[in-house]
Design a protein around this motif. Structure first.
Motif, PDB file in Angstrom:
ATOM      1  N   ALA A 100     -16.686 -32.880  36.862  1.00 24.17           N
ATOM      2  CA  ALA A 100     -15.621 -32.307  37.630  1.00 24.17           C
ATOM      3  C   ALA A 100     -16.499 -31.111  38.694  1.00 24.17           C
ATOM      4  O   ALA A 100     -16.011 -30.892  39.739  1.00 24.17           O
ATOM      5  N   SER A 120     -10.557 -30.166  35.093  1.00 29.62           N
ATOM      6  CA  SER A 120     -10.432 -28.983  35.942  1.00 29.62           C
ATOM      7  C   SER A 120      -9.197 -28.121  35.480  1.00 29.62           C
ATOM      8  O   SER A 120      -9.303 -26.925  35.598  1.00 29.62           O
ATOM      9  N   THR A 180     -11.470 -35.938  35.601  1.00 32.77           N
ATOM     10  CA  THR A 180     -12.079 -34.743  36.230  1.00 32.77           C
ATOM     11  C   THR A 180     -10.699 -33.818  36.788  1.00 32.77           C
ATOM     12  O   THR A 180     -10.979 -32.522  36.472  1.00 32.77           O
ATOM     13  N   ARG A 213     -19.804 -40.611  35.923  1.00 30.21           N
ATOM     14  CA  ARG A 213     -18.683 -41.382  36.009  1.00 30.21           C
ATOM     15  C   ARG A 213     -18.610 -42.653  35.116  1.00 30.21           C
ATOM     16  O   ARG A 213     -17.313 -43.044  34.731  1.00 30.21           O
TER      17      ARG A 213
END
Length: 331
Positions: free
Chosen positions: A107, A149, A145, A88
């Motif tokens: 993710a 995805s 993320t 992160r």
């Protein structure tokens, strides 16, 4: 004693992923089973693709070694939190080397993290401040993320977007790839309302939402998302073109040059040429080229050559030298 075979296999795998050799007797005690059961469990892990190496001796040991493929890992709570926090922190800034693959990994990890661990990750990140230069756009990792995805799942994405002139709009797109240019993230996607391909600066994206609607991927007009981004930025005059020659083979330079910067082409005599277009400052590009570790000459633009000369002189003076550096830093 662990009687549940799947649970026991996971516990065994977690032990073996510690970088040490485990004697069979110690594994037997840890798992509360016989050594024969340990041997059978080791065979099951091997069948699943985990390369477990056994050593001979009175109390032979087992260890996990590098194999041909990457099998699934088992992480404890502390390991999972540490990896998530690290990913992160890197994802929030478009740092070179922290590319789409890293965002996809984040993710996947956050998708399976229990709520208690997600809370720990969020708390740790909120309580820490990264020591960064501050010249790159900061992005919420959740934004990346969600986008990663939808790229992986071929799922339509909806978000609010703020253009360069401040105009705001709502977009529904078919995301294709995330591209990092070293200090910024961009999304290459097919814009359904415009009926054409577009690039979006991720730091200008707000409230991304995965719609759940799947789509069949379209063919990108260019060979790669990085090439499409370069052309798009150049057409919008958000970048400038440059040409640099290196006193090194194209293969050697290509191994050090990020794909978004361009592809070196051989020009003979063990030298190569790099043509590209970037949207960052010329000072930043001068530093980035110098860090590649090869002697080079700037062909164009003259402003970039001037930046290289000034940078070279500054570094020489910082090192205790005088005047302008010798050699072919820029021409």
């Amino acid at each position: 004693m662990t009687t549940d075979t799947p649970a026991r296999l996971l516990q065994l795998l977690s032990l073996l992923q510690t970088p040490r050799e485990w004697p069979g007797g110690e594994l037997s005690e840890r798992l509360g089973v016989s050594r024969r059961t340990v041997r059978r469990d080791i065979d099951r892990l091997r069948e699943l693709g985990y390369p477990v190496q056994a050593s001979k001796g009175a109390d032979g040991g087992y260890r996990l070694v590098a194999g041909k493929a990457m099998p699934p890992l088992v992480l404890d709570d502390e390991e999972a939190v540490a990896i998530a926090v690290g990913l992160r922190a890197g994802a929030g800034h478009a740092l070179e080397g922290v590319d789409e693959a890293s965002v996809r990994a984040l993710a996947k990890l956050e998708q399976v993290l229990p709520s208690r661990l997600r809370h720990r990750v969020a708390t740790l990140q909120a309580a820490t401040t990264p020591l960064t230069s501050g010249d790159g756009a900061s992005i919420a990792p959740e934004t990346l993320t969600v986008m990663a995805s939808t790229v992986a799942g071929r799922e339509r994405l909806r978000f609010a977007y703020r253009a360069k002139d401040g105009a705001e709009s709502r977009r529904v797109v078919e995301p294709y790839r995330l591209v990092s240019t070293g200090r910024r993230w961009y999304l290459v996607a097919y814009d359904l309302d415009r009926g054409d391909w577009r690039t979006f600066r991720v730091d200008r994206v707000d409230s991304p939402f995965a719609t759940g609607t799947r789509f069949a991927p379209r063919e990108l007009p260019t060979g790669s998302a990085a090439e499409y981004l370069r052309r798009s930025m150049y057409q919008r005059q958000e970048s400038y073109a440059f040409t640099v020659t290196f006193d090194a083979a194209a293969e050697a330079v290509a191994a050090r040059v990020p794909g978004w910067l361009g592809v070196p082409e051989a020009i003979g005599d063990g030298r190569c040429r790099l043509r590209g277009a970037v949207g960052d400052t010329m000072e930043w590009l001068a530093v980035r080229l110098a860090l590649l570790g090869f002697d080079f000459t700037v062909q164009e633009p003259e402003e970039l050559a001037q930046c290289v000369r000034e940078l070279g002189g500054r570094l020489v003076r910082a090192g205790g030298g005088e005047g302008e550096p010798g050699g072919g830093g820029a021409g």
